[in-house]
Design a protein around this motif. Structure first.
Motif, PDB file in Angstrom:
ATOM      1  N   LEU A   1       0.749  -0.988  -0.077  1.00  0.00           N
ATOM      2  CA  LEU A   1       0.348  -0.071  -0.044  1.00  0.00           C
ATOM      3  C   LEU A   1       1.015   0.860   0.689  1.00  0.00           C
ATOM      4  N   LEU A  21      -6.087   5.178   5.766  1.00  0.00           N
ATOM      5  CA  LEU A  21      -6.875   3.714   6.208  1.00  0.00           C
ATOM      6  C   LEU A  21      -7.817   3.343   6.229  1.00  0.00           C
ATOM      7  N   GLU A  30     -10.787  -7.756   3.309  1.00  0.00           N
ATOM      8  CA  GLU A  30      -9.110  -6.738   4.344  1.00  0.00           C
ATOM      9  C   GLU A  30      -9.486  -5.692   4.820  1.00  0.00           C
ATOM     10  N   THR A  31     -11.000  -5.359   5.308  1.00  0.00           N
ATOM     11  CA  THR A  31     -10.842  -4.174   6.155  1.00  0.00           C
ATOM     12  C   THR A  31     -10.065  -5.066   7.685  1.00  0.00           C
ATOM     13  N   ILE A  34      -6.555  -4.469   7.026  1.00  0.00           N
ATOM     14  CA  ILE A  34      -6.300  -3.178   6.573  1.00  0.00           C
ATOM     15  C   ILE A  34      -5.850  -2.326   9.027  1.00  0.00           C
ATOM     16  N   LYS A  35      -7.352  -3.325   9.569  1.00  0.00           N
ATOM     17  CA  LYS A  35      -7.220  -2.836  10.973  1.00  0.00           C
ATOM     18  C   LYS A  35      -5.544  -3.084  12.160  1.00  0.00           C
TER      19      LYS A  35
END
Length: 66
Positions: A1, A21, A30-31, A34-35
């Motif tokens: 990213l 983000l 994907e969330t 990201i967390k």
């Protein structure tokens, strides 16, 4: 990213990167990823660690067990 790269090269602040983000519209899996990245960004040191840091030390210090 690109956001992670920008934070690591200090193009943007850590807080601004976390905000970007959070604003991403991603599928559930994907969330979750990201967390995890956001959590690591909050825990990892801002400056590089010494060369004699081993894998166990990194895992036990910065990554929470499931």
């Amino acid at each position: 990213l690109n956001i992670i790269q920008d934070v690591s090269t200090k193009v943007i602040s850590r807080n601004k990167g976390i905000g970007q983000l959070i604003d991403l519209d991603l599928p559930l899996q994907e969330t979750k990823f990201i967390k995890s990245i956001i959590h690591l960004m909050g825990k990892l040191p801002r400056n590089p660690m010494s060369d004699n840091t081993n894998e166990f030390e990194l895992g036990s210090r910065y990554i929470d067990p499931f």
